[in-house]
Design a protein around this motif. Sequence first.
Motif, mmCIF file in Angstrom:
data_model
loop_
_atom_site.group_PDB
_atom_site.id
_atom_site.type_symbol
_atom_site.label_atom_id
_atom_site.label_comp_id
_atom_site.label_asym_id
_atom_site.label_seq_id
_atom_site.Cartn_x
_atom_site.Cartn_y
_atom_site.Cartn_z
ATOM 1 N N TYR A 81 1.191 -4.067 1.606
ATOM 2 C CA TYR A 81 0.312 -2.687 1.260
ATOM 3 C C TYR A 81 -0.967 -2.827 0.277
ATOM 4 O O TYR A 81 -1.814 -2.104 0.517
ATOM 5 C CB TYR A 81 1.242 -1.674 1.171
ATOM 6 C CG TYR A 81 1.731 -1.153 2.042
ATOM 7 C CD1 TYR A 81 0.899 -0.678 3.543
ATOM 8 C CD2 TYR A 81 3.088 -1.515 2.538
ATOM 9 C CE1 TYR A 81 1.911 -0.441 4.739
ATOM 10 C CE2 TYR A 81 4.200 -0.983 2.834
ATOM 11 C CZ TYR A 81 3.942 -0.321 4.663
ATOM 12 O OH TYR A 81 4.148 -0.137 5.408
ATOM 13 N N TYR A 97 -5.128 -3.339 -0.121
ATOM 14 C CA TYR A 97 -6.012 -3.417 0.421
ATOM 15 C C TYR A 97 -6.488 -4.298 -0.408
ATOM 16 O O TYR A 97 -7.507 -3.072 -1.897
ATOM 17 C CB TYR A 97 -6.264 -2.463 1.465
ATOM 18 C CG TYR A 97 -6.784 -2.236 1.454
ATOM 19 C CD1 TYR A 97 -7.161 -2.778 2.956
ATOM 20 C CD2 TYR A 97 -8.243 -1.280 0.934
ATOM 21 C CE1 TYR A 97 -8.288 -2.149 3.912
ATOM 22 C CE2 TYR A 97 -9.513 -1.377 1.735
ATOM 23 C CZ TYR A 97 -9.577 -1.603 2.919
ATOM 24 O OH TYR A 97 -10.720 -1.765 4.232
ATOM 25 N N LEU A 107 -12.816 2.131 0.547
ATOM 26 C CA LEU A 107 -12.359 3.138 0.301
ATOM 27 C C LEU A 107 -13.087 4.773 0.210
ATOM 28 O O LEU A 107 -13.686 4.597 -1.052
ATOM 29 C CB LEU A 107 -10.759 3.367 0.073
ATOM 30 C CG LEU A 107 -9.924 2.235 -0.144
ATOM 31 C CD1 LEU A 107 -9.085 1.750 -1.591
ATOM 32 C CD2 LEU A 107 -9.179 2.578 1.153
ATOM 33 N N LYS A 159 -12.141 6.344 5.021
ATOM 34 C CA LYS A 159 -11.252 5.774 4.409
ATOM 35 C C LYS A 159 -10.077 5.485 3.206
ATOM 36 O O LYS A 159 -10.984 6.126 2.465
ATOM 37 C CB LYS A 159 -11.644 4.180 4.845
ATOM 38 C CG LYS A 159 -10.103 2.980 5.083
ATOM 39 C CD LYS A 159 -10.679 1.722 4.721
ATOM 40 C CE LYS A 159 -11.677 1.223 6.544
ATOM 41 N NZ LYS A 159 -11.916 0.132 6.653
ATOM 42 N N TRP A 192 -6.227 4.741 1.523
ATOM 43 C CA TRP A 192 -4.945 4.485 1.498
ATOM 44 C C TRP A 192 -4.021 5.492 1.198
ATOM 45 O O TRP A 192 -3.127 5.710 0.154
ATOM 46 C CB TRP A 192 -5.395 3.757 -0.046
ATOM 47 C CG TRP A 192 -3.864 2.167 0.446
ATOM 48 C CD1 TRP A 192 -4.007 1.103 0.924
ATOM 49 C CD2 TRP A 192 -2.871 2.534 -1.433
ATOM 50 N NE1 TRP A 192 -2.664 0.589 0.345
ATOM 51 C CE2 TRP A 192 -2.346 1.221 -0.350
ATOM 52 C CE3 TRP A 192 -2.495 3.009 -2.148
ATOM 53 C CZ2 TRP A 192 -1.243 0.612 -1.438
ATOM 54 C CZ3 TRP A 192 -1.348 2.911 -3.126
ATOM 55 C CH2 TRP A 192 -0.431 1.688 -2.306
ATOM 56 N N SER A 193 -3.042 5.332 2.593
ATOM 57 C CA SER A 193 -1.949 6.283 2.559
ATOM 58 C C SER A 193 -0.375 5.385 3.494
ATOM 59 O O SER A 193 0.092 5.511 3.938
ATOM 60 C CB SER A 193 -2.349 7.819 3.100
ATOM 61 O OG SER A 193 -0.886 8.624 2.329
ATOM 62 N N THR A 225 -3.295 1.720 5.284
ATOM 63 C CA THR A 225 -5.158 2.984 5.526
ATOM 64 C C THR A 225 -5.685 3.356 6.659
ATOM 65 O O THR A 225 -4.777 2.584 7.353
ATOM 66 C CB THR A 225 -6.437 1.881 5.505
ATOM 67 O OG1 THR A 225 -6.625 0.343 6.336
ATOM 68 C CG2 THR A 225 -6.502 0.955 4.233
ATOM 69 N N TRP A 226 -5.835 4.568 6.650
ATOM 70 C CA TRP A 226 -6.346 5.290 8.145
ATOM 71 C C TRP A 226 -7.876 5.599 7.827
ATOM 72 O O TRP A 226 -8.533 5.468 6.690
ATOM 73 C CB TRP A 226 -5.678 6.550 7.810
ATOM 74 C CG TRP A 226 -3.725 6.199 7.336
ATOM 75 C CD1 TRP A 226 -3.232 5.840 6.210
ATOM 76 C CD2 TRP A 226 -2.764 7.070 8.440
ATOM 77 N NE1 TRP A 226 -1.779 5.552 6.412
ATOM 78 C CE2 TRP A 226 -1.720 6.373 8.289
ATOM 79 C CE3 TRP A 226 -3.232 6.917 9.774
ATOM 80 C CZ2 TRP A 226 -0.711 6.509 9.056
ATOM 81 C CZ3 TRP A 226 -2.232 7.373 10.702
ATOM 82 C CH2 TRP A 226 -1.285 6.777 10.252
ATOM 83 N N LYS A 227 -8.390 5.406 9.025
ATOM 84 C CA LYS A 227 -9.977 5.781 8.958
ATOM 85 C C LYS A 227 -9.796 6.450 10.305
ATOM 86 O O LYS A 227 -9.353 6.883 11.520
ATOM 87 C CB LYS A 227 -10.188 3.918 9.130
ATOM 88 C CG LYS A 227 -10.009 3.257 10.487
ATOM 89 C CD LYS A 227 -10.226 1.972 10.246
ATOM 90 C CE LYS A 227 -9.820 1.517 11.869
ATOM 91 N NZ LYS A 227 -10.507 -0.011 12.372
ATOM 92 N N THR A 240 -1.519 10.973 -1.609
ATOM 93 C CA THR A 240 -1.741 10.167 -0.996
ATOM 94 C C THR A 240 -0.960 8.787 -0.762
ATOM 95 O O THR A 240 -0.799 8.730 0.208
ATOM 96 C CB THR A 240 -3.568 9.664 -1.613
ATOM 97 O OG1 THR A 240 -2.936 9.451 -2.598
ATOM 98 C CG2 THR A 240 -4.100 10.609 -0.568
#
Length: 656
Positions: free
Chosen positions: A25, A27, A32, A44, A46-47, A79-81, A286
């Motif tokens: 994890y 990154y 971000l 973006k 980070w979670s 990450t989520w984007k 998060t």
Amino acid sequence: MNVLDTAAVKDLKSLYSSREFEEKYTYDKSDLGALCTWDGTSFKVWSPLAEQVWLLLYKTGADAVPYRRLSMEQGVCGTWKYHTRQNLHGVYYQYELFMDQDRVITGDPYARACGINGEKSMVVELSKTDPDGWTQDEAPIRPPENIIYELHVKEFSWDPAGGFPEEYRGKYKAFTCEHTTLNNDGIHATGLDYLKDLGVTHIQIMPAFDYATVDETGGDDQFNWGYDPQNYNVPEGSYATDASDGSVRIREFKEMVQSLHKNGFRVIMDVVYNHTYSLDSPLQKTAPWYYYRSHSNGAAANGSACGNDIASERSMCSRYILESVLYWAREYHIDGFRFDLMGLLDTDLMNRIRQALDEMFGPGEKLVFGEPWSATATPMEKGSIPALKKNAKSLDPNVGMFCDDTRDTIKGHVFEGNEPGFVNGKAGLEEDILKCARAWCHTQVPVKAPSQIISYVSAHDNWTLWDKLSLTTDVSSGLSLEMAYRLAAGIYMTCQGSLFMLSGEEFGRTKDGLENSYNAPIQINRLDWTMAWENKDLVDFYRGLIALRKQLPGLQDKSSRAWLRFKEGFTRPMAAGYILDNRPLDDSQTEPSPWDLLFVVYNSGKKSRTFTLPQGHWEMLADSQNTFLWKNHETVETKSITAAPQSFVILGMTGK
Ligand code: CA
């Protein structure tokens, strides 16, 4: 997930400390947050524990209901984007996360802009916030000495006597007002012109990132120092003329920096990465308990005495702090960083910050220093070293530390109202005063060089110098408060290391004996511009010392060999003095000095003290009455020099 469930916190701590988590994890890209350019906007976050993340878009920072709810796609490394070709500048947003059967809504921990009170983040195309001429903005050239003046945005211009326009009082904008005068009399300078006359080189702005304790919708009667971070990468809204439009605070902060630069000052930011206002923060929401330290029993760490400690040693956390510092340096042209409770951060992070700033902006171009202490001990992960004074050897030589030894030796213990120091009557400190002068190099304090030392006697914390000396100087025994005050200044301004002062020290600033004014009324905290002119003699005294200091390469020397400049030290009861090699370093760019040797004597006693001068052509440079004697270049005809009671004397020997 219940954030107070200590069993859950323990589980999370062991998960985050595992190698598997670290590898899976971590990154390492710098994208971000919400990045917005003319050709689109990317979000973006980070979670790593989230199961689903939605992006919520709002038209204003005050809207309760989003106009869009968009599903975010899972990216690499937790990450989520979300990306759109639309330019969403000025759109407000939040994230809605689902994690372990919980649903949380939060602002973006990586936000670069936000709405009123920082609750909703805002998409910003940063180039749109630049004031005219921003791309040409440059800091003034590096001064021969760092003379740092600590200033709170609101305190600077709130006093009506300062002559600032009503609508800018207490705001960033006040720093753009040139040629202000006392009650607009057109004669007595206040604000920037006053500071230029004083001669300080760096303006240190007390917390001006977005903090929580002033309601940005509320009135002018609120006050707080601001050591309670909410959005690390966004300016505070209450200092802007409009806190509801997220662009305004950014533009006005930049205008403040631009104007300070134009007027000859470098700008230092006070940064508080050691804790956040509360555990109910975007960082926590998060990635629960990733960014915060906990004890082995799952209880939250509290080395800050503010309810939580940031876990600077975790990879994504140290990355967060490092990138935040670089962001302020790059985007806002900040010239230095003062780290609050630096002892809660780790030496590895501090050294990386130093190195990264050097690589990006040139060696030593940006100042890095902090408080080498914490409120109480903090449970750092194994192998990390806290950036405390006792660990100075593990810090880069160009990471500075506020020197509590110098501060307390000169004026007495910072927390003890009745304990005096050298200038206010305590005996037995003569040798320690000489250690102060050489920035404690080669003493019991593990200092590498004066580059690691900030010499000072006042800061926003604790009593002002005037209030501390008022409490401790026994005037009934014949001691003079003002003479003790002048002696304190004369001593620290002739100590090696960088110099630092609380704004108003030069005019005898008082908070009426209040020890901690962090949320006291602005009337107590404001810079009193009338007093600055009433005490003009004291201000002139400081001006002379500062101007002299800029001509003394022997005291400016920050190298590990600087302590060798002390040729001789001598003490008498309540008195101490030294002879210093004042020639510039061969390879330095410092101006040549007219004086090869300095002879400095501090006498805090009630009796005069006479000292024999080494042979040579000596000139009087300054004493407790007149700090501009150096201008006269007058020869001292006698073979000895007398320091009056509670006085200092500075002489220089010319090469003639
Ligand atoms: Ca705020």
